[in-house]
Design an enzyme around this catalytic site. Structure first.
Site, PDB file in Angstrom:
ATOM      1  N   SER A 106       0.828  -1.207   0.000  1.00 15.80           N
ATOM      2  CA  SER A 106       0.000   0.000   0.000  1.00 15.80           C
ATOM      3  C   SER A 106       0.861   1.255   0.000  1.00 15.80           C
ATOM      4  O   SER A 106       0.580   2.211  -0.727  1.00 15.80           O
ATOM      5  CB  SER A 106      -0.922   0.001   1.228  1.00 15.80           C
ATOM      6  OG  SER A 106      -1.843  -1.059   1.177  1.00 15.80           O
TER       7      SER A 106
ATOM      8  N   ARG B 175       1.604   7.955   5.438  1.00 11.47           N
ATOM      9  CA  ARG B 175       0.786   7.120   6.315  1.00 11.47           C
ATOM     10  C   ARG B 175      -0.613   7.718   6.468  1.00 11.47           C
ATOM     11  O   ARG B 175      -1.602   6.995   6.582  1.00 11.47           O
ATOM     12  CB  ARG B 175       1.455   6.932   7.679  1.00 11.47           C
ATOM     13  CG  ARG B 175       0.811   5.836   8.524  1.00 11.47           C
ATOM     14  CD  ARG B 175       1.610   5.552   9.779  1.00 11.47           C
ATOM     15  NE  ARG B 175       2.801   4.800   9.532  1.00 11.47           N
ATOM     16  CZ  ARG B 175       2.894   3.466   9.588  1.00 11.47           C
ATOM     17  NH1 ARG B 175       1.813   2.748   9.861  1.00 11.47           N
ATOM     18  NH2 ARG B 175       4.048   2.843   9.367  1.00 11.47           N
TER      19      ARG B 175
ATOM     20  N   HIS C 214      -2.308   6.793   3.307  1.00 12.09           N
ATOM     21  CA  HIS C 214      -2.599   5.357   3.397  1.00 12.09           C
ATOM     22  C   HIS C 214      -3.843   5.095   4.243  1.00 12.09           C
ATOM     23  O   HIS C 214      -4.655   4.217   3.921  1.00 12.09           O
ATOM     24  CB  HIS C 214      -1.390   4.643   4.003  1.00 12.09           C
ATOM     25  CG  HIS C 214      -1.612   3.216   4.356  1.00 12.09           C
ATOM     26  ND1 HIS C 214      -1.894   2.811   5.645  1.00 12.09           N
ATOM     27  CD2 HIS C 214      -1.591   2.095   3.598  1.00 12.09           C
ATOM     28  CE1 HIS C 214      -2.036   1.495   5.664  1.00 12.09           C
ATOM     29  NE2 HIS C 214      -1.861   1.034   4.445  1.00 12.09           N
TER      30      HIS C 214
END
Length: 218
Positions: A20, A43, A46
């Site tokens: 990812s 992040r 994500h």
């Protein structure tokens, strides 16, 4: 099995997470963030699948260093809502001796908010200050702009000095304004999202990124 506490616990989980992140990196392409700031931003992307945080996320120049140092010192973390505390990985916090606190549902906080015609979020931050948690702590705000505005007020008027503010409240009333006020702070490091977008999920993602950076430096 990985010995890295900030990684997923299973090989399959780690593979999915790494894949990812690779997709986020590939689809983002060029960006203007230094490497450690990008670890935080990607992040957040994500966690939300929202690439607008490449650009909406802003950092005080000392934010990464201050956040990593606070985590490595086991600084307390004060959240505006329980959702942040629930979302954070307890093993990852415990690895550094970091304890997460929230007070918004405490009966005394609710009583004070009613008596002073204030908000629970404001009174929760005042309770954290009374307990001595804000000085040198990590303040994490993902829901309540009034909590963030109260932190800014206490910094300016009461000279409190948190180690880091992760200020990402979401909404239409005072959310953008609270983050703009935070961005005016020069002495206290901060990470914010500009405008209305934000949320507890983003705060959790940012803190998990800081935990990973702290572990990488050990």
């Amino acid at each position: 099995m990985s010995n890295i506490i900030t990684e997923q616990l299973t090989e399959a989980g780690r593979r999915i997470e790494h894949d990812s992140f690779a997709v986020v990196d590939a689809e983002t392409g060029a960006h203007d963030y230094p490497e450690e700031e990008w670890q935080v931003v990607r992040r957040m992307i994500h966690a939300t699948a929202d690439f607008e945080f490449n650009g909406l996320t802003r950092f005080h120049p000392s934010a990464i260093e201050a956040g990593v140092e606070a985590i490595r010192n086991g600084a307390p973390l004060i959240a505006d809502v329980e959702m942040i505390c629930v979302g954070l990985s307890q093993p990852r916090l415990e690895y550094f001796g970091v304890k997460a606190h929230h007070f918004i549902a405490d009966p005394d906080v609710i009583t004070e908010a009613r008596e002073q015609n204030s908000t629970r979020a404001v009174q929760a931050m005042r309770k954290a200050q009374t307990l001595g948690l804000l000085e040198g702590g990590i303040v994490a705000v993902g829901n309540a702009p009034t909590a963030l505005l109260e932190i800014v007020r206490m910094i300016e008027q009461e000279n409190i000095k948190p180690a880091l503010i992760v200020g990402m409240p979401v909404g239409f009333v005072s959310a953008a304004e609270s983050k703009a006020a935070t961005a005016e702070l020069t002495e206290i490091p901060w990470i914010i999202t500009s405008g209305r977008k934000g949320g507890s999920t983003l705060v959790v993602a940012a803190i998990h990124a800081l935990l990973a950076l702290a572990e990488a430096r050990r």
